[in-house]
Design a protein around this motif. Structure first.
Motif, short mmCIF file in Angstrom:
data_model
loop_
_atom_site.label_atom_id
_atom_site.label_comp_id
_atom_site.label_asym_id
_atom_site.label_seq_id
_atom_site.Cartn_x
_atom_site.Cartn_y
_atom_site.Cartn_z
N ILE A 131 0.84 -1.21 0.00
CA ILE A 131 0.00 0.00 0.00
C ILE A 131 0.87 1.25 0.00
N GLN A 132 1.87 1.28 0.85
CA GLN A 132 2.71 2.47 0.96
C GLN A 132 3.53 2.68 -0.31
N ALA A 133 3.90 1.61 -0.99
CA ALA A 133 4.64 1.74 -2.25
C ALA A 133 3.77 2.34 -3.35
N ALA A 134 2.45 2.16 -3.24
CA ALA A 134 1.52 2.69 -4.25
C ALA A 134 1.05 4.11 -3.92
N PHE A 135 1.41 4.62 -2.76
CA PHE A 135 0.93 5.93 -2.30
C PHE A 135 1.30 7.06 -3.26
N LYS A 136 0.31 7.93 -3.50
CA LYS A 136 0.53 9.18 -4.21
C LYS A 136 -0.14 10.29 -3.41
N PRO A 137 0.48 11.46 -3.31
CA PRO A 137 -0.08 12.55 -2.50
C PRO A 137 -1.26 13.25 -3.19
N GLU A 138 -2.35 12.54 -3.30
CA GLU A 138 -3.57 13.07 -3.90
C GLU A 138 -4.74 12.23 -3.41
N PRO A 139 -5.96 12.81 -3.38
CA PRO A 139 -7.12 12.03 -2.92
C PRO A 139 -7.37 10.84 -3.84
N CYS A 140 -7.38 9.66 -3.28
CA CYS A 140 -7.61 8.46 -4.06
C CYS A 140 -7.84 7.26 -3.14
N THR A 141 -8.19 6.15 -3.73
CA THR A 141 -8.24 4.90 -2.99
C THR A 141 -7.19 3.96 -3.55
N ILE A 142 -6.69 3.08 -2.70
CA ILE A 142 -5.75 2.04 -3.09
C ILE A 142 -6.44 0.71 -2.83
N ASP A 143 -6.66 -0.04 -3.88
CA ASP A 143 -7.51 -1.23 -3.81
C ASP A 143 -6.72 -2.48 -4.21
N ILE A 144 -6.35 -3.26 -3.21
CA ILE A 144 -5.70 -4.55 -3.45
C ILE A 144 -6.82 -5.56 -3.71
N GLN A 145 -6.94 -6.02 -4.94
CA GLN A 145 -8.13 -6.77 -5.34
C GLN A 145 -8.06 -8.27 -5.05
N ASN A 146 -6.87 -8.83 -5.04
CA ASN A 146 -6.77 -10.29 -4.91
C ASN A 146 -6.55 -10.72 -3.47
N GLY A 147 -7.33 -11.71 -3.05
CA GLY A 147 -7.21 -12.23 -1.70
C GLY A 147 -7.79 -13.63 -1.60
N TYR A 148 -7.87 -14.09 -0.37
CA TYR A 148 -8.44 -15.40 -0.09
C TYR A 148 -9.71 -15.25 0.74
#
Length: 271
Positions: A131-148
């Motif tokens: 999540i932190q590697a994908a961070f950008k300083p702007e309003p957004c969501t970070i969505d990790i889609q794959n799970g169990y």
């Protein structure tokens, strides 16, 4: 940038449609059962994170019986990032979370990340790092889609399914501190309407646990079954999956047409 992993522990949402008194999260019965799951499924996975630069904000009802406070203190001592926040009922959840974050940040923290984690679910050791590697300083969501999805059946045997879900209960929200919106201020489905979304489609990085005490979770009946889980990646050292190769293979072959139909339906709806 600061990152807050937020878990609602025993604050009851009055909109939940429950018929059983055992679902009251302030009762001894509920708390004892949920603490057992929390310590087996959730807590070890957060402690197991490869990246520890975050705050785990765990929200308790201020009317939690005194006898459980020693246990909460023990969790704080065992895991430095664990911060207990006692709240006067569900209606104050959003306000009190925002106040905690504002008190914990400085003028340097223009944007913050808040990530949702239910108290009976688990995260991969690289979940926070990703999540932190994908961070950008702007309003957004970070969505990790794959799970169990780990399903505890009535006979005590576990089933494991692969899921690909957008705007799932593990979503993260990047928000400016001067217009703060934390991830629990809305249900996870809402965030599809919030600015833009950074989708992460890689190996499964979260695990949803379905058990007899779930209020809202449902099983995905035709999701692909698997036994390919490295439990240690999730800090789960007490989960043993049955290695029924032919059972898994026959199930996946039988349910393949249903998964194909679902994919075609999504493609048609997008056009």
């Amino acid at each position: 940038m600061k990152h807050y992993l937020i878990t609602r522990f025993n604050l009851k949402n009055n909109t939940w449609n429950t018929k059983h008194s055992s679902s009251d999260p302030l009762t001894t019965k509920w708390l004892n059962a949920r603490i057992k799951i929390f310590e087996k499924i959730c807590f070890p996975s957060v402690k197991n994170q490869s990246h520890q630069n975050f705050v785990w904000l765990v929200c308790f009802d201020q009317n939690t019986p005194e006898e459980y406070h020693a246990q909460i203190n023990q969790w704080e001592e065992e895991l430095p990032c664990f911060k207990a926040l006692f709240i006067n009922g569900f209606d104050n959840l959003n306000k009190d979370i925002n106040q905690f974050i504002k008190d914990d940040t400085s003028f340097k923290d223009q944007y913050i990340i808040t990530t949702r984690l239910d108290n009976d679910d688990s995260i991969h050791q690289d979940f926070i790092k990703t999540i932190q590697a994908a961070f950008k300083p702007e309003p957004c969501t970070i969505d990790i889609q794959n799970g169990y999805q780990l399903i505890l059946k009535s006979n005590g045997v576990y089933d494991l399914r692969l899921l690909n879900l957008a705007y799932n209960p593990f979503i993260s929200v990047v928000s400016p501190i001067n217009d703060l919106k934390n991830v629990l201020s809305e249900e996870h489905h809402f965030w599809k309407t919030y600015y833009k979304t950074i989708f992460i489609r890689k190996e499964p990085l979260w695990l949803q646990f379905v058990h007899g005490s779930n209020v809202l979770n449902r099983t995905f009946k035709f999701a692909k079954m698997t036994t390919d889980l490295n439990s240690k990646d999730f800090g789960l050292f007490e989960i043993n999956l049955p290695n029924h190769y032919f059972t898994v293979l026959s199930y996946n072959v039988f349910t393949w047409p249903y998964r194909l139909f679902s994919k075609l339906k999504l493609i048609i709806l997008k056009k």
